[in-house]
Design a protein around this motif. Structure first.
Motif, PDB file in Angstrom:
ATOM      1  N   GLY A   8       0.813  -1.210   0.000  1.00  0.00           N
ATOM      2  CA  GLY A   8       0.000   0.000   0.000  1.00  0.00           C
ATOM      3  C   GLY A   8       0.846   1.259   0.000  1.00  0.00           C
ATOM      4  N   ALA A   9       1.956   1.239   0.749  1.00  0.00           N
ATOM      5  CA  ALA A   9       2.850   2.393   0.771  1.00  0.00           C
ATOM      6  C   ALA A   9       3.500   2.609  -0.593  1.00  0.00           C
ATOM      7  N   ILE A  10       3.845   1.506  -1.267  1.00  0.00           N
ATOM      8  CA  ILE A  10       4.431   1.631  -2.605  1.00  0.00           C
ATOM      9  C   ILE A  10       3.415   2.193  -3.585  1.00  0.00           C
ATOM     10  N   ARG A  11       2.175   1.690  -3.523  1.00  0.00           N
ATOM     11  CA  ARG A  11       1.152   2.095  -4.478  1.00  0.00           C
ATOM     12  C   ARG A  11       0.656   3.510  -4.228  1.00  0.00           C
ATOM     13  N   ARG A  12       0.460   3.878  -2.966  1.00  0.00           N
ATOM     14  CA  ARG A  12      -0.156   5.159  -2.646  1.00  0.00           C
ATOM     15  C   ARG A  12       0.855   6.288  -2.434  1.00  0.00           C
ATOM     16  N   VAL A  13       2.092   5.931  -2.059  1.00  0.00           N
ATOM     17  CA  VAL A  13       3.070   6.965  -1.709  1.00  0.00           C
ATOM     18  C   VAL A  13       4.260   6.951  -2.666  1.00  0.00           C
ATOM     19  N   LEU A  14       4.894   5.786  -2.815  1.00  0.00           N
ATOM     20  CA  LEU A  14       6.144   5.734  -3.563  1.00  0.00           C
ATOM     21  C   LEU A  14       5.938   5.973  -5.059  1.00  0.00           C
ATOM     22  N   LEU A  15       4.996   5.273  -5.673  1.00  0.00           N
ATOM     23  CA  LEU A  15       4.805   5.411  -7.113  1.00  0.00           C
ATOM     24  C   LEU A  15       4.417   6.835  -7.532  1.00  0.00           C
ATOM     25  N   PRO A  16       3.516   7.535  -6.804  1.00  0.00           N
ATOM     26  CA  PRO A  16       3.270   8.942  -7.176  1.00  0.00           C
ATOM     27  C   PRO A  16       4.515   9.810  -7.091  1.00  0.00           C
ATOM     28  N   LEU A  17       5.388   9.548  -6.106  1.00  0.00           N
ATOM     29  CA  LEU A  17       6.626  10.315  -6.009  1.00  0.00           C
ATOM     30  C   LEU A  17       7.598   9.971  -7.135  1.00  0.00           C
ATOM     31  N   LEU A  18       7.501   8.747  -7.632  1.00  0.00           N
ATOM     32  CA  LEU A  18       8.387   8.320  -8.711  1.00  0.00           C
ATOM     33  C   LEU A  18       7.860   8.695 -10.091  1.00  0.00           C
TER      34      LEU A  18
END
Length: 277
Positions: free
Chosen positions: A172-182
């Motif tokens: 969830g952290a990757i999908r909701r936080v990390l990917l938008p930042l990337l």
């Protein structure tokens, strides 16, 4: 040094400008300007890009290769970058080198190796579009891996840790936080892969099977090398140049817009922290 700079600019840009200019020549001459016309692009009754089947198909084949390579290469490269960034072991240094493999190995060597692999071992793939896409993915996968890895280093892990503290799972952290930042790095990677695929010649020339699988770069080389140059080929080359320049401009503007307000030094420091760079 200023003189050498201008000499380089003249030597590299003026021939391209002349080729582009004569793609709009009203006549078939490659040396005498006979008036402005777009008939070599869309004209009927002449060997134009739009109405010549081989030239028209080369444009389509180039776009197919560019889109397929980008769609396949970006997810793999992003996953590779995240995995390398999160993996801490003795083998991670070696995989960091694999990440920049295409920047180290000569393209001709890789193209010949892929040709032998497809024709001798992986015969179920066969030469053609499938082999071209596979080769282009191998050649271009370093772009998203390096750019996304640099972005990961620059943003750190504080955002993911904050999301975990708020109850988010790792995925969830990757999908909701990390990917938008990337997203800015992912978009920039996609643009670079697309532009690199449009311009590629060595790999696609080795892995193409027939004229039906030849992109613009191979068709231009084959015709010019065979003494069949003309304003229609200049028009085809201009279209290829337009795709590359347009992709670069769109990528630059979009990346600046998506990263507005951020510190630019962070990305530079991140690049220097990646192994081998």
């Amino acid at each position: 040094m200023e003189g050498f700079t201008w000499l380089y600019i003249v030597w590299s840009i003026v021939p391209i400008a002349i080729a582009v200019l004569f793609s709009f020549n009203k006549g078939a001459s490659q040396a005498t300007w006979q008036g402005f016309s777009t008939k070599w692009y869309v004209g009927r009754g002449v060997n134009s890009v739009l109405h010549n089947p081989s030239l028209h198909h080369a444009v389509t084949q180039t776009l197919v290769l560019a889109v397929l390579t980008t769609v396949i290469c970006i997810p793999i490269g992003v996953g590779f970058a995240i995995g390398i960034d999160r993996w801490r072991s003795r083998t991670s240094t070696g995989l960091n080198f694999v990440m920049i493999f295409s920047f180290v190995v000569p393209e001709l060597l890789l193209a010949v190796a892929l040709f032998l692999l497809v024709t001798q071992a992986l015969t179920f793939i066969g030469l053609g579009t499938e082999a071209e896409v596979a080769g282009l993915v191998v050649w271009n996968i370093s772009w998203p891996a390096i750019i996304v890895r640099a972005r990961l280093v620059s943003i750190g892990r504080s955002y993911e840790e904050a999301a975990a503290d708020l109850g988010a799972s790792r995925l969830g952290a990757i999908r909701r936080v990390l990917l938008p930042l990337l997203l800015p790095a992912i978009f920039a990677s996609a643009v670079l892969v697309f532009a690199s695929t449009v311009d590629d010649f060595v790999i696609v020339e080795q892995l193409s099977s027939t004229a039906a699988t030849q992109p613009m770069s191979v068709l231009i080389y084959a015709n010019v090398h065979g003494g069949l140059s003309g304003p229609a080929l200049n028009a085809l080359a201009t279209i290829m140049l337009f795709f590359s320049v347009a992709a670069a401009l769109i990528g630059f503007v979009a990346y600046r817009w998506m990263t507005r307000g951020e510190r630019t030094q962070g990305s530079a420091d991140a690049l220097t922290s990646i192994a081998g760079i």
